[in-house]
Design a protein around this motif. Structure first.
Motif, PDB file in Angstrom:
ATOM      1  N   UNK A  50     -17.003 -55.347 -28.522  1.00  0.00           N
ATOM      2  CA  UNK A  50     -17.936 -55.455 -27.420  1.00  0.00           C
ATOM      3  C   UNK A  50     -18.899 -54.407 -27.031  1.00  0.00           C
ATOM      4  N   UNK A  51     -18.961 -53.206 -27.747  1.00  0.00           N
ATOM      5  CA  UNK A  51     -19.843 -52.191 -27.593  1.00  0.00           C
ATOM      6  C   UNK A  51     -20.096 -51.706 -28.769  1.00  0.00           C
ATOM      7  N   UNK A  52     -21.201 -50.832 -28.762  1.00  0.00           N
ATOM      8  CA  UNK A  52     -21.592 -50.171 -30.043  1.00  0.00           C
ATOM      9  C   UNK A  52     -21.755 -48.616 -29.744  1.00  0.00           C
ATOM     10  N   UNK A  53     -21.297 -48.019 -30.814  1.00  0.00           N
ATOM     11  CA  UNK A  53     -21.701 -46.470 -30.909  1.00  0.00           C
ATOM     12  C   UNK A  53     -22.931 -46.095 -31.616  1.00  0.00           C
ATOM     13  N   UNK A  68     -22.663 -47.798 -26.160  1.00  0.00           N
ATOM     14  CA  UNK A  68     -23.867 -48.592 -25.575  1.00  0.00           C
ATOM     15  C   UNK A  68     -24.045 -50.002 -26.101  1.00  0.00           C
ATOM     16  N   UNK A  69     -24.650 -50.754 -25.616  1.00  0.00           N
ATOM     17  CA  UNK A  69     -24.580 -52.055 -26.410  1.00  0.00           C
ATOM     18  C   UNK A  69     -23.744 -53.053 -26.030  1.00  0.00           C
ATOM     19  N   UNK A  86     -28.744 -55.272 -33.919  1.00  0.00           N
ATOM     20  CA  UNK A  86     -28.811 -54.849 -32.464  1.00  0.00           C
ATOM     21  C   UNK A  86     -28.626 -53.439 -32.339  1.00  0.00           C
ATOM     22  N   UNK A  87     -27.548 -52.885 -32.811  1.00  0.00           N
ATOM     23  CA  UNK A  87     -27.353 -51.488 -32.484  1.00  0.00           C
ATOM     24  C   UNK A  87     -28.556 -50.729 -33.289  1.00  0.00           C
ATOM     25  N   UNK A  88     -28.801 -51.257 -34.343  1.00  0.00           N
ATOM     26  CA  UNK A  88     -30.042 -50.297 -34.971  1.00  0.00           C
ATOM     27  C   UNK A  88     -31.262 -50.339 -34.455  1.00  0.00           C
ATOM     28  N   UNK A  89     -31.712 -51.510 -34.008  1.00  0.00           N
ATOM     29  CA  UNK A  89     -32.666 -51.675 -33.032  1.00  0.00           C
ATOM     30  C   UNK A  89     -32.712 -50.670 -31.792  1.00  0.00           C
ATOM     31  N   UNK A  90     -31.585 -50.622 -31.195  1.00  0.00           N
ATOM     32  CA  UNK A  90     -31.383 -49.795 -30.148  1.00  0.00           C
ATOM     33  C   UNK A  90     -31.568 -48.256 -30.570  1.00  0.00           C
ATOM     34  N   UNK A  91     -30.873 -47.832 -31.688  1.00  0.00           N
ATOM     35  CA  UNK A  91     -31.239 -46.561 -32.229  1.00  0.00           C
ATOM     36  C   UNK A  91     -32.658 -46.297 -32.540  1.00  0.00           C
ATOM     37  N   UNK A 146     -24.409 -44.751 -37.198  1.00  0.00           N
ATOM     38  CA  UNK A 146     -24.620 -45.879 -36.545  1.00  0.00           C
ATOM     39  C   UNK A 146     -24.139 -47.061 -37.399  1.00  0.00           C
ATOM     40  N   UNK A 147     -24.671 -47.246 -38.553  1.00  0.00           N
ATOM     41  CA  UNK A 147     -24.482 -48.400 -39.354  1.00  0.00           C
ATOM     42  C   UNK A 147     -22.804 -48.402 -39.872  1.00  0.00           C
ATOM     43  N   UNK A 148     -22.441 -47.286 -39.886  1.00  0.00           N
ATOM     44  CA  UNK A 148     -20.869 -47.209 -40.423  1.00  0.00           C
ATOM     45  C   UNK A 148     -20.075 -47.625 -39.275  1.00  0.00           C
ATOM     46  N   UNK A 149     -20.465 -47.557 -37.959  1.00  0.00           N
ATOM     47  CA  UNK A 149     -19.654 -47.867 -36.816  1.00  0.00           C
ATOM     48  C   UNK A 149     -19.840 -49.489 -36.179  1.00  0.00           C
ATOM     49  N   UNK A 150     -21.186 -49.858 -36.869  1.00  0.00           N
ATOM     50  CA  UNK A 150     -21.680 -51.053 -36.419  1.00  0.00           C
ATOM     51  C   UNK A 150     -20.729 -52.233 -36.419  1.00  0.00           C
TER      52      UNK A 150
END
Length: 175
Positions: A50-53, A68-69, A86-91, A146-150
């Motif tokens: 439910x969250x993103x690093x 975040x996220x 979405x995580x990569x867009x936020x990054x 970020x991708x590895x933790x997505x």
């Protein structure tokens, strides 16, 4: 002589008082262990689904994870998995005002456009709308980590990053 007798008597009374205290202990009786149940648990932050690093850069130049996220439904419950895109867009949008105030920044250029992501058990492939071959090591690590933790990943996946100018060799997050 009377004075000496009085001191002796006081000394004996003092010794008797000290002995009484030592013999009685502190008055706490020994007892068995009392079971009180499991320890209390508190959700400090939603779980990995439910969250993103996101990985930004500290003022010292070190890669720094930022949680975040978080997605919240209308009732205030955490209900959706954060998509990797979405995580990569936020990054690529850069750190939030709060993260910037804490001294974090990004080495990545701001970008908008289609982000693609495919993930398997131990591999992740991402496509970002930026030229990746000219990025510095820290910027590439931001994308890779970020991708590895997505999508709830543990950061150990092998990540392949592709961009507008080609593909980088597969790598792991070494943050």
């Amino acid at each position: 002589m009377k004075r000496l007798d009085r001191l002796s008597r006081l000394g004996r009374l003092g010794l008797a008082a000290v002995a009484a205290v030592l013999l009685t202990g502190c008055g706490v009786r020994q007892s068995d262990v009392i079971e009180a149940g499991a320890p209390a648990t508190v959700t400090v932050f939603p779980d990995a689904e439910q969250r993103q690093i996101l990985f930004f850069v500290s003022s010292e130049g070190r890669l720094t994870p930022v949680a975040g996220g978080v997605f919240v439904d209308r009732e205030g419950e955490y209900d959706r998995k954060v998509p990797g895109q979405t995580a990569l867009m936020m990054l690529l949008a850069g750190p939030s005002a709060q993260a910037r105030a804490a001294g974090l920044h990004t080495e990545l250029p701001r970008a908008a456009g289609h982000i693609g992501m495919k993930s398997g058990t131990d591999q992740v492939s991402v496509r970002v709308p930026v030229a990746v071959r000219g990025l510095g090591k820290t910027a590439v690590r931001q994308l890779v980590c970020t991708a590895a933790h997505a999508e709830g990943g543990d950061g150990t996946a092998e990540v392949t990053v592709a961009g507008d100018d080609g593909r980088l060799p597969a790598m792991h997050c070494d943050a």
